[in-house]
Design an enzyme around this catalytic site. Structure first.
Site, PDB file in Angstrom:
ATOM      1  N   GLU A   1       0.907  -1.238  -0.065  1.00 53.92           N
ATOM      2  CA  GLU A   1      -0.004  -0.047   0.003  1.00 53.92           C
ATOM      3  C   GLU A   1       0.775   1.316   0.147  1.00 53.92           C
ATOM      4  O   GLU A   1       0.584   2.260  -0.584  1.00 53.92           O
ATOM      5  CB  GLU A   1      -0.940  -0.076   1.168  1.00 53.92           C
ATOM      6  CG  GLU A   1      -1.948  -1.145   1.110  1.00 53.92           C
ATOM      7  CD  GLU A   1      -3.060  -0.933  -0.027  1.00 53.92           C
ATOM      8  OE1 GLU A   1      -3.215   0.326  -0.418  1.00 53.92           O
ATOM      9  OE2 GLU A   1      -3.447  -1.982  -0.505  1.00 53.92           O
TER      10      GLU A   1
ATOM     11  N   TRP B   1       1.592   1.552  -3.364  1.00 55.04           N
ATOM     12  CA  TRP B   1       0.423   2.243  -4.300  1.00 55.04           C
ATOM     13  C   TRP B   1       0.659   3.695  -4.148  1.00 55.04           C
ATOM     14  O   TRP B   1       0.498   4.504  -5.143  1.00 55.04           O
ATOM     15  CB  TRP B   1      -0.770   1.510  -3.957  1.00 55.04           C
ATOM     16  CG  TRP B   1      -1.982   2.232  -4.399  1.00 55.04           C
ATOM     17  CD1 TRP B   1      -2.757   3.416  -4.410  1.00 55.04           C
ATOM     18  CD2 TRP B   1      -2.509   1.958  -6.100  1.00 55.04           C
ATOM     19  NE1 TRP B   1      -3.665   3.640  -5.203  1.00 55.04           N
ATOM     20  CE2 TRP B   1      -3.559   2.458  -6.364  1.00 55.04           C
ATOM     21  CE3 TRP B   1      -2.045   0.774  -6.730  1.00 55.04           C
ATOM     22  CZ2 TRP B   1      -4.389   2.469  -7.498  1.00 55.04           C
ATOM     23  CZ3 TRP B   1      -3.002   0.721  -7.898  1.00 55.04           C
ATOM     24  CH2 TRP B   1      -3.730   1.322  -8.303  1.00 55.04           C
TER      25      TRP B   1
ATOM     26  N   TRP C   1     -21.046  10.895 -19.203  1.00 57.70           N
ATOM     27  CA  TRP C   1     -21.280  11.156 -17.739  1.00 57.70           C
ATOM     28  C   TRP C   1     -22.715  12.205 -17.597  1.00 57.70           C
ATOM     29  O   TRP C   1     -23.153  12.927 -18.740  1.00 57.70           O
ATOM     30  CB  TRP C   1     -20.227  12.207 -17.139  1.00 57.70           C
ATOM     31  CG  TRP C   1     -18.816  11.481 -16.964  1.00 57.70           C
ATOM     32  CD1 TRP C   1     -17.954  12.061 -17.828  1.00 57.70           C
ATOM     33  CD2 TRP C   1     -18.425  10.264 -16.717  1.00 57.70           C
ATOM     34  NE1 TRP C   1     -16.624  11.244 -17.668  1.00 57.70           N
ATOM     35  CE2 TRP C   1     -17.055  10.080 -16.794  1.00 57.70           C
ATOM     36  CE3 TRP C   1     -19.004   9.559 -15.689  1.00 57.70           C
ATOM     37  CZ2 TRP C   1     -16.179   9.093 -16.209  1.00 57.70           C
ATOM     38  CZ3 TRP C   1     -18.048   8.295 -14.887  1.00 57.70           C
ATOM     39  CH2 TRP C   1     -16.732   8.384 -15.558  1.00 57.70           C
TER      40      TRP C   1
ATOM     41  N   ASN D   1     -10.819   2.661   3.714  1.00 61.82           N
ATOM     42  CA  ASN D   1     -10.827   2.557   2.087  1.00 61.82           C
ATOM     43  C   ASN D   1     -11.796   1.604   1.418  1.00 61.82           C
ATOM     44  O   ASN D   1     -12.230   2.056   0.378  1.00 61.82           O
ATOM     45  CB  ASN D   1      -9.344   2.118   2.074  1.00 61.82           C
ATOM     46  CG  ASN D   1      -8.990   1.900   0.570  1.00 61.82           C
ATOM     47  OD1 ASN D   1      -9.081   3.157  -0.040  1.00 61.82           O
ATOM     48  ND2 ASN D   1      -8.573   0.848  -0.063  1.00 61.82           N
TER      49      ASN D   1
ATOM     50  N   TRP E   1     -16.449  11.536 -12.456  1.00 61.46           N
ATOM     51  CA  TRP E   1     -15.532  11.348 -11.293  1.00 61.46           C
ATOM     52  C   TRP E   1     -14.985  12.599 -10.697  1.00 61.46           C
ATOM     53  O   TRP E   1     -14.606  12.826  -9.245  1.00 61.46           O
ATOM     54  CB  TRP E   1     -14.231  10.468 -11.628  1.00 61.46           C
ATOM     55  CG  TRP E   1     -13.565  10.893 -12.712  1.00 61.46           C
ATOM     56  CD1 TRP E   1     -13.527  10.588 -14.040  1.00 61.46           C
ATOM     57  CD2 TRP E   1     -12.296  11.467 -12.467  1.00 61.46           C
ATOM     58  NE1 TRP E   1     -12.386  11.001 -14.723  1.00 61.46           N
ATOM     59  CE2 TRP E   1     -11.743  11.856 -13.939  1.00 61.46           C
ATOM     60  CE3 TRP E   1     -11.621  12.310 -11.529  1.00 61.46           C
ATOM     61  CZ2 TRP E   1     -10.690  12.673 -14.054  1.00 61.46           C
ATOM     62  CZ3 TRP E   1     -10.532  13.084 -11.778  1.00 61.46           C
ATOM     63  CH2 TRP E   1     -10.007  13.297 -13.076  1.00 61.46           C
TER      64      TRP E   1
ATOM     65  N   TRP F   1      -9.660   8.269  -7.707  1.00 58.63           N
ATOM     66  CA  TRP F   1     -10.859   8.430  -8.224  1.00 58.63           C
ATOM     67  C   TRP F   1     -10.875   7.872  -9.431  1.00 58.63           C
ATOM     68  O   TRP F   1     -12.027   7.261 -10.092  1.00 58.63           O
ATOM     69  CB  TRP F   1     -11.354   9.734  -8.307  1.00 58.63           C
ATOM     70  CG  TRP F   1     -11.925   9.954  -6.921  1.00 58.63           C
ATOM     71  CD1 TRP F   1     -11.598  10.611  -5.739  1.00 58.63           C
ATOM     72  CD2 TRP F   1     -13.564  10.151  -6.659  1.00 58.63           C
ATOM     73  NE1 TRP F   1     -12.441  10.791  -4.934  1.00 58.63           N
ATOM     74  CE2 TRP F   1     -13.530  10.548  -5.560  1.00 58.63           C
ATOM     75  CE3 TRP F   1     -14.451   9.316  -7.538  1.00 58.63           C
ATOM     76  CZ2 TRP F   1     -15.090  10.134  -4.833  1.00 58.63           C
ATOM     77  CZ3 TRP F   1     -15.786   9.480  -6.913  1.00 58.63           C
ATOM     78  CH2 TRP F   1     -16.057   9.907  -5.454  1.00 58.63           C
TER      79      TRP F   1
END
Length: 477
Positions: A284, A287, A315, A351, A369, A392
């Site tokens: 993580e 990430w 969208w 998360n 988004w 996102w």
């Protein structure tokens, strides 16, 4: 420049700590009178102003940092304005011959730092920058073809193959005192004058109850994590009703603890072999590195689709009431609503729930988004320029290594699986406190008095089908 009485400046930014702070350590070793400055710069071109939650955190982090610096014989100077102008003025006031900082990686900040370094060169000031906030700087990790990585797993594998992570630097116990010119020590702003804290109304009570901003709080959080939840991180990180995550993200965002210190403390806690669950936590951290890697090569990550084909995605314009329902945690889906209320109350969201809440917005409601990214930027204490937009876009399907668009998080399935007893839901949705562990996940089926809890905003199967049809049209071109 007059060489007599030359001094140094350390310019702090997202590195509000004494421990493992290379710029501060190098300046201390030089031994010249030292000015430590933090500049609130919301005026330089391209710099994104902080959101409300990060402004609250910054206020308290600077308060903590100022006290820590005073304990070493130094002090923190606060200035506000375009950073280049502030540095010019401060250098003139202090007869600075050296400027130290730790590197930043988003384009506006890099551009600004380059301009400052160029000005220093033109004016006889030695400017030195250091690696402090990323384990692997973006330009050092490249594919075999020499380009940036677009998929996390090979990226992280390449990072780990680059060699061992350096050890952290100890905090200096003593720092050179600030310069004393004819006008005394360099003047600074009063922190209260920056008005970083919310008022009229003050909505930060839950943040204050939840967090301890500052370096001491960061190290306590790290110690508590390694002594407890780290050993079961692989499973605990998915259960929002327990303390199963590190909650280090806001401390990392403001540089109150360095990733190098975290890496070292993991090794110290598990000297023989790092358990698999702790290895998941380290990935993580990877990430986070990957998100900065993406932003470095895609400076408009918060405003443009990483995958250009999503520029054609249909969208939908969200009505103000629908958007408000999502923001306030009143969509009628408890897992989403509990997360959005946790966000508002504490400035943070688990998360697992972040993914479900984001998926609901961009897929079940078909909202762009960027709408969600902007809300999280304003309300998260850990919102940073890389992780927020990258995550996102991952959920939306438009990003690098993205979750496929057809992966749509079902909030009912998610809550039944990861909060089976409903403890997390009851904590943040008191209207549903009377429902049992079965009915609380689908309250519209439970009947009885729901104390004003709303009906579902959309039908899950219908909205899922609508999203899949929109994605198919995108694929068909």
């Amino acid at each position: 420049m007059d060489s007599s009485g030359v001094t140094s400046i350390v310019w702090l930014r997202d590195d509000l700590r004494l421990d493992d702070n290379p710029a501060l350590v190098e300046a201390a070793a030089l031994g010249l009178p030292l000015t430590v400055v933090f500049i609130l710069d919301e005026e330089s071109e391209g710099v994104r102003p902080l959101g409300g939650a990060t402004r609250w955190w910054l206020h308290h982090s600077l308060t903590s940092l100022a006290a820590a610096l005073e304990a070493t014989g130094s002090r923190l100077v606060l200035r506000r304005g375009p950073a280049l102008e502030v540095i010019r003025q401060l250098a003139a006031e202090t007869n600075a011959g050296h400027l130290f900082w730790n590197r930043r990686y988003s384009l506006p900040e890099r551009t600004l730092d380059a301009a400052v370094k160029a000005w220093c060169g033109e004016n006889g000031i030695e400017a030195s920058s250091y690696q402090a906030n990323l384990l692997f700087e973006p330009w050092t990790v490249r594919t075999g073809a020499g380009g940036p990585y677009k998929v996390f797993t090979p990226f992280w594998r390449a990072c780990l193959a680059n060699g061992d992570v350096r050890g952290p630097l100890d905090a200096p116990l003593k720092l050179p005192a600030p310069p004393k010119g004819t006008g005394g020590m360099p003047a600074g702003d009063e922190l209260e004058g920056w008005q970083l804290l919310p008022s009229s109304p003050d909505w930060s009570g839950g943040l204050a109850e939840t967090w301890e901003p500052g370096e001491e709080g960061a190290h306590r959080r790290l110690e508590d994590f390694l002594d407890g939840p780290a050993r079961d991180y692989g499973t605990g990180r998915n259960v929002p009703g327990v303390e199963g995550t590190s909650r280090l993200s806001p401390h990392l965002r403001f540089g109150e603890v360095s990733p190098f210190r975290i890496w070292r403390e993991i090794r110290s806690s598990f000297p023989r072999e790092v358990p698999a669950d702790v290895g998941i936590f380290r990935s993580e951290l990877g990430w986070r590195e990957f998100c900065w890697h993406l932003l470095y090569t895609n400076p408009e990550l918060a405003t443009r689709n990483y995958r250009a084909e999503f520029d054609r995605f249909e969208w939908q314009s969200l009505g103000s009431e629908e958007l408000k329902a999502w923001q306030q945690g009143r969509t009628g889906y408890p897992f989403v609503d509990a997360g959005m209320r946790q966000l508002w109350e504490t400035g943070w969201m688990h998360n697992r729930v972040r993914m479900a809440a984001a998926s609901f917005l961009v897929k079940n409601l078909l909202a762009d988004w960027r709408t969600g990214e902007a809300w999280f930027w304003d309300t998260l204490v850990d919102a940073d320029a890389a992780s927020n937009p990258a995550n996102w876009q991952w959920v939306a399907g438009s990003g690098a290594d993205a979750s496929p668009y057809y992966r749509i998080f079902n909030p009912v399935t998610q809550s039944k699986k990861f909060d089976a007893a409903g403890n997390y839901l009851r904590r943040y949705i008191p209207e549903l406190a009377g429902l049992d562990g079965k009915g609380i996940h689908e309250p519209w089926k439970a009947g009885g008095d729901l104390r004003g809890y709303p009906a579902p905003l959309v039908d899950l199967p219908e909205s899922r089908e609508r999203a899949l049809e929109a994605y198919q049209r995108l694929k068909d071109g």
